[in-house]
Write a protein that holds these residues in place. Structure first.
Motif, short mmCIF file in Angstrom:
data_model
loop_
_atom_site.label_atom_id
_atom_site.label_comp_id
_atom_site.label_asym_id
_atom_site.label_seq_id
_atom_site.Cartn_x
_atom_site.Cartn_y
_atom_site.Cartn_z
N MET A 1 0.84 -1.17 0.00
CA MET A 1 0.00 0.00 0.00
C MET A 1 0.89 1.25 0.00
SD MET A 1 -2.81 1.24 2.78
CE MET A 1 -4.35 0.91 1.97
N SER A 2 0.60 2.19 -0.86
CA SER A 2 1.38 3.42 -0.97
C SER A 2 0.91 4.45 0.04
CB SER A 2 1.24 4.03 -2.36
OG SER A 2 1.80 3.18 -3.32
N LEU A 3 1.87 5.21 0.58
CA LEU A 3 1.57 6.33 1.45
C LEU A 3 1.50 7.57 0.59
CD1 LEU A 3 1.28 7.64 4.28
CD2 LEU A 3 3.77 7.86 4.27
N ILE A 4 0.33 8.21 0.52
CA ILE A 4 0.14 9.44 -0.25
C ILE A 4 -0.10 10.57 0.72
CG2 ILE A 4 -1.26 10.63 -1.96
CD1 ILE A 4 -1.96 7.88 -3.13
N GLN A 5 0.68 11.63 0.58
CA GLN A 5 0.54 12.77 1.47
C GLN A 5 0.72 14.04 0.65
OE1 GLN A 5 2.69 12.34 5.08
NE2 GLN A 5 1.48 13.88 6.09
N GLU A 6 0.03 15.10 1.05
CA GLU A 6 0.17 16.38 0.37
C GLU A 6 0.91 17.35 1.27
OE1 GLU A 6 -3.83 17.39 -0.83
OE2 GLU A 6 -3.59 16.27 -2.68
N LEU A 7 1.82 18.11 0.66
CA LEU A 7 2.61 19.11 1.35
C LEU A 7 2.24 20.47 0.77
CD1 LEU A 7 6.08 17.33 1.16
CD2 LEU A 7 4.32 17.08 2.91
N TYR A 8 2.05 21.45 1.64
CA TYR A 8 1.62 22.79 1.22
C TYR A 8 2.68 23.80 1.61
CZ TYR A 8 -3.00 20.67 0.86
OH TYR A 8 -4.06 19.88 0.51
N THR A 57 -9.14 25.54 -3.29
CA THR A 57 -9.48 26.16 -2.01
C THR A 57 -8.84 25.31 -0.91
OG1 THR A 57 -11.58 27.01 -2.84
CG2 THR A 57 -11.35 26.85 -0.46
N VAL A 58 -8.06 25.98 -0.07
CA VAL A 58 -7.39 25.31 1.04
C VAL A 58 -7.95 25.88 2.33
CG1 VAL A 58 -5.18 24.89 2.17
CG2 VAL A 58 -5.30 24.99 -0.33
N THR A 59 -8.25 25.00 3.27
CA THR A 59 -8.79 25.40 4.56
C THR A 59 -7.77 25.08 5.64
OG1 THR A 59 -11.02 24.95 3.77
CG2 THR A 59 -10.72 25.10 6.15
N VAL A 60 -7.49 26.09 6.50
CA VAL A 60 -6.58 25.90 7.63
C VAL A 60 -7.30 26.32 8.91
CG1 VAL A 60 -4.49 26.22 6.23
CG2 VAL A 60 -5.51 28.17 7.39
N PRO A 61 -6.98 25.69 10.03
CA PRO A 61 -7.64 26.07 11.29
C PRO A 61 -7.23 27.47 11.73
CG PRO A 61 -5.97 24.35 11.65
CD PRO A 61 -6.04 24.59 10.18
N VAL A 62 -8.13 28.14 12.46
CA VAL A 62 -7.88 29.52 12.88
C VAL A 62 -6.69 29.65 13.84
CG1 VAL A 62 -10.23 30.32 12.55
CG2 VAL A 62 -9.56 29.41 14.76
N LEU A 107 -14.43 28.33 12.39
CA LEU A 107 -13.14 28.12 13.04
C LEU A 107 -12.04 27.79 12.02
CD1 LEU A 107 -14.28 26.12 16.17
CD2 LEU A 107 -13.71 28.54 16.00
N ALA A 108 -12.19 28.32 10.81
CA ALA A 108 -11.20 28.03 9.78
C ALA A 108 -11.00 29.26 8.88
CB ALA A 108 -11.65 26.84 8.93
N LEU A 109 -9.87 29.26 8.21
CA LEU A 109 -9.57 30.26 7.19
C LEU A 109 -9.54 29.55 5.85
CD1 LEU A 109 -8.54 33.08 6.26
CD2 LEU A 109 -6.22 32.25 6.75
N GLU A 110 -10.34 30.03 4.91
CA GLU A 110 -10.34 29.45 3.56
C GLU A 110 -9.54 30.35 2.64
OE1 GLU A 110 -14.39 28.96 2.33
OE2 GLU A 110 -14.67 27.19 3.58
N LEU A 111 -8.60 29.76 1.92
CA LEU A 111 -7.79 30.47 0.96
C LEU A 111 -8.14 29.96 -0.42
CD1 LEU A 111 -5.76 29.46 3.54
CD2 LEU A 111 -4.41 31.25 2.47
N SER A 112 -8.65 30.83 -1.26
CA SER A 112 -8.96 30.48 -2.65
C SER A 112 -7.78 30.87 -3.50
CB SER A 112 -10.21 31.21 -3.13
OG SER A 112 -11.32 30.87 -2.32
N ALA A 113 -7.38 29.98 -4.40
CA ALA A 113 -6.20 30.23 -5.22
C ALA A 113 -6.47 29.89 -6.68
CB ALA A 113 -5.03 29.41 -4.69
N THR A 114 -5.77 30.62 -7.53
CA THR A 114 -5.85 30.44 -8.97
C THR A 114 -4.52 29.87 -9.45
OG1 THR A 114 -7.36 32.30 -9.16
CG2 THR A 114 -6.23 31.64 -11.16
N PRO A 115 -4.55 28.89 -10.34
CA PRO A 115 -3.28 28.29 -10.78
C PRO A 115 -2.41 29.27 -11.56
CG PRO A 115 -5.11 27.46 -12.08
CD PRO A 115 -5.70 28.30 -11.00
N ALA A 116 -1.13 29.00 -11.54
CA ALA A 116 -0.17 29.85 -12.23
C ALA A 116 -0.50 29.98 -13.71
CB ALA A 116 1.25 29.30 -12.05
#
Length: 125
Positions: A1-8, A57-62, A107-116
């Protein structure tokens, strides 16, 4: 099983850099630590879609450092976002773009982003 993780990686024009990992583990990439951030999530594309053309859209805790800095004026700076996808030991850039909007959502901050690819055509501010 592969470990998939996202880094920001969030980079402000003022030189602030925030690095975080989704999932259950802290990660290292390119000599930098990406601590696990509980509550970090994203939306904006579906599996199989061309992620490089999709808005994100990325959501991070406050209580995250990124949210604290947003309260202190980060809204006025350019914020570039790079999303890395790590599968087992291989890490690749999955998405790059610019944050175009910040919104407080409970209780979160939403960041909307447009691709390069869109930002180069003048869509992102």
């Amino acid at each position: 099983m592969s470990l998939i993780q996202e880094l920001y990686r969030f980079s402000s024009s003022a030189g602030l850099v925030f690095r975080h990992a989704s999932g259950d583990l802290d990660m290292m990439h390119d000599g930098f630590s990406y601590p696990r951030l509980e509550g970090l999530s994203r939306a904006g594309y579906e599996l199989g879609a061309d992620i490089t053309r999709s808005d994100l859209t990325v959501t991070v805790p406050v209580d995250s450092a990124l949210a604290w800095h947003a309260r202190g004026g980060l809204l006025d700076e350019r914020i570039d976002l790079t999303l890395f996808r790590r599968v087992d030991a291989l890490t690749l850039v999955a998405w790059q773009g610019t944050v175009t909007d910040l919104r407080w959502a409970g209780l979160a901050l939403e960041l909307s982003a447009t691709p390069a690819s869109k930002a180069q055509r003048g869509v992102a501010r």
